[in-house]
Design a protein around this motif. Structure first.
Motif, short mmCIF file in Angstrom:
data_model
loop_
_atom_site.label_atom_id
_atom_site.label_comp_id
_atom_site.label_asym_id
_atom_site.label_seq_id
_atom_site.Cartn_x
_atom_site.Cartn_y
_atom_site.Cartn_z
N ASN A 99 20.32 16.42 -25.80
CA ASN A 99 20.09 17.86 -25.70
C ASN A 99 18.99 18.33 -26.64
O ASN A 99 18.11 19.12 -26.26
CB ASN A 99 21.38 18.62 -26.00
CG ASN A 99 22.40 18.49 -24.89
OD1 ASN A 99 22.05 18.25 -23.73
ND2 ASN A 99 23.68 18.63 -25.22
N ILE A 102 15.38 16.74 -25.57
CA ILE A 102 14.78 17.44 -24.44
C ILE A 102 14.38 18.86 -24.85
O ILE A 102 13.31 19.36 -24.48
CB ILE A 102 15.75 17.48 -23.24
CG1 ILE A 102 16.08 16.05 -22.78
CG2 ILE A 102 15.13 18.28 -22.09
CD1 ILE A 102 14.88 15.19 -22.45
N THR A 122 14.46 13.88 -18.94
CA THR A 122 15.93 13.94 -18.94
C THR A 122 16.52 12.72 -18.25
O THR A 122 17.46 12.09 -18.75
CB THR A 122 16.42 15.22 -18.23
OG1 THR A 122 15.89 16.36 -18.92
CG2 THR A 122 17.94 15.30 -18.23
N ASN A 126 18.63 9.73 -20.12
CA ASN A 126 19.98 9.41 -19.65
C ASN A 126 20.12 7.94 -19.28
O ASN A 126 21.16 7.31 -19.55
CB ASN A 126 20.36 10.29 -18.45
CG ASN A 126 20.58 11.73 -18.85
OD1 ASN A 126 20.88 12.03 -20.02
ND2 ASN A 126 20.46 12.65 -17.90
#
Length: 400
Positions: A99, A102, A122, A126
């Protein structure tokens, strides 16, 4: 990730090369401000020095450059995974990091951070997080399944403190619950977590195990760093040197990818600088207690004999065992008679003794020390694949 997303990631490589450190510095400030509990996990000395920022920006750049095939980074990822496991990093903490990473990309890049670029990063993050979580889950399980193994932090009592030199003390650590402890490979480390009153939170540090693997205790040998700054590297070592026998500290299970396989038959050439001798001490003690007694050459360098830890032990081992040959370099020779060589290590000076067929070469010390010795070995014709090294602090070197 789809092809267009990978292309977007690769298109950010020039930005990362020129502004990566600024981005990562902003990221850490953002994350630690919003999640101060993570200060218990992150080495704040490396934050203050910029080492952690350099290490992470280099890792992000390497991931972007190899986005088509990140598996080429698997050895690096395993090294990072070992460090994370030693700090008891959990999957949910990857969400926090993601979080803020990004969010930092959005805020630092401004108009350059298009919706498509943010979606690509993102997705990339991930995928990387899932790889790391999988690697670490396997490591956690392997440690738990070990006889005497555990996950996370465990309370250990300092059963004995031994002064090894003017700067280095050995701490013998026994589990407070008196239960079994996990074995380890010579060269691996444990993490120690200590509450630092000056900072108001805990700080973890990794210390190489300096003895052979046994069922009774772990031994770490810690140099007391002299500094006036409460956020420098010396704050935890000073806290440890202020401990007394009987005190309790928190310890993680052994980890690390820098080790000598005790079952292998390869000759060993060990090159250490200063407190970098600690993992080598573990390797030599392990060899002493093994059946095969691999041929070992140990070259050590330090400022003078007063700061030379385990000096008498190493001399005794050298004199009593044909399998061991040791060389010592002192920047300043003592007035008394000594076998030490004056100056810093010059591997070319002893090339006949260290160029051994099928040998594995291990280097441990500060970054500049490692770089010089590594380059010397390569210049002498040693195959890079046979050279392993352990750098103090964040892994900034990439020599192989």
């Amino acid at each position: 990730m789809n092809t267009s997303q990978k292309e977007l990631i690769k298109a950010t490589v020039p930005i990362l090369r020129t502004n990566g450190n600024d981005l990562i510095t902003y990221f850490y400030q953002r994350m630690l401000s919003n999640n101060p509990e993570l200060k218990n996990i992150f080495n704040m000395a490396n934050q203050a020095s910029g080492k952690q920022q350099n290490a992470l920006s280099g890792a992000v750049l390497a991931y972007a450059e190899n986005i088509e095939n990140p598996t080429v980074l698997i050895n690096t990822l395993k090294s990072i995974g070992n460090k994370h496991v030693s700090l008891n990093i959990q999957p949910e903490q990857y969400d926090i990091v993601g979080n803020h990473l990004i969010g930092s990309i959005k805020e630092v890049l401004g108009d350059l951070a298009t919706v498509e670029l943010i979606e690509a990063w993102t997705c990339a993050y991930n995928e990387l997080a899932l790889i790391m979580i999988s690697i670490e889950a396997e490591m956690y399980q392997k440690t738990i399944n070990k006889k005497g193994g555990w996950k996370g932090w465990r309370s250990f009592k300092i059963s004995k403190i031994v002064k090894e030199s003017d700067e280095i003390n050995s701490f013998y650590l026994k589990p407070e619950d008196n239960k079994e402890i996990a074995d380890f490979y010579p060269g691996q480390y444990i993490s120690v977590s200590a509450f630092i009153p000056e900072l108001g939170h805990k700080q973890p540090r990794q210390y190489s195990l300096s003895s052979y693997s046994n069922s009774e205790y772990y031994r770490i040998s810690v140099k007391k760093e002299i500094s006036q700054n409460t956020t420098t590297d010396g704050i935890v070592s000073n806290a440890l040197h202020n401990k007394k026998e009987g005190d309790i500290i928190e310890v993680s299970a052994p980890a690390g990818v820098f080790f000598a396989d005790p079952k292998a038959n390869n000759p060993l050439v060990l090159v250490s600088g200063g407190v970098g001798l600690t993992p080598m001490m573990s390797m030599v003690e392990t060899n002493k207690n093994s059946l095969q007694k691999n041929r070992t050459v140990w070259i050590h360098s330090c400022r003078n004999e007063n700061v030379h830890a385990f000096k008498d032990t190493i001399e005794e081992l050298n004199n009593e065992n044909e399998w061991l040959t040791s060389f010592v370099f002192y920047e300043t020779l003592p007035e008394s008679e000594t076998n030490a060589i004056e100056g810093r290590i010059d591997l070319h000076q002893i090339k006949e003794e260290i160029l051994i067929e099928d040998a594995k070469y291990y280097i441990c010390g500060p970054a500049i020390f490692i770089k010089v010795q590594y380059q010397s070995l390569v210049a002498l014709g040693v195959n890079r694949e046979n050279i392993l090294y352990e750098e103090f602090g964040p892994q900034l070197l990439s020599l192989n």
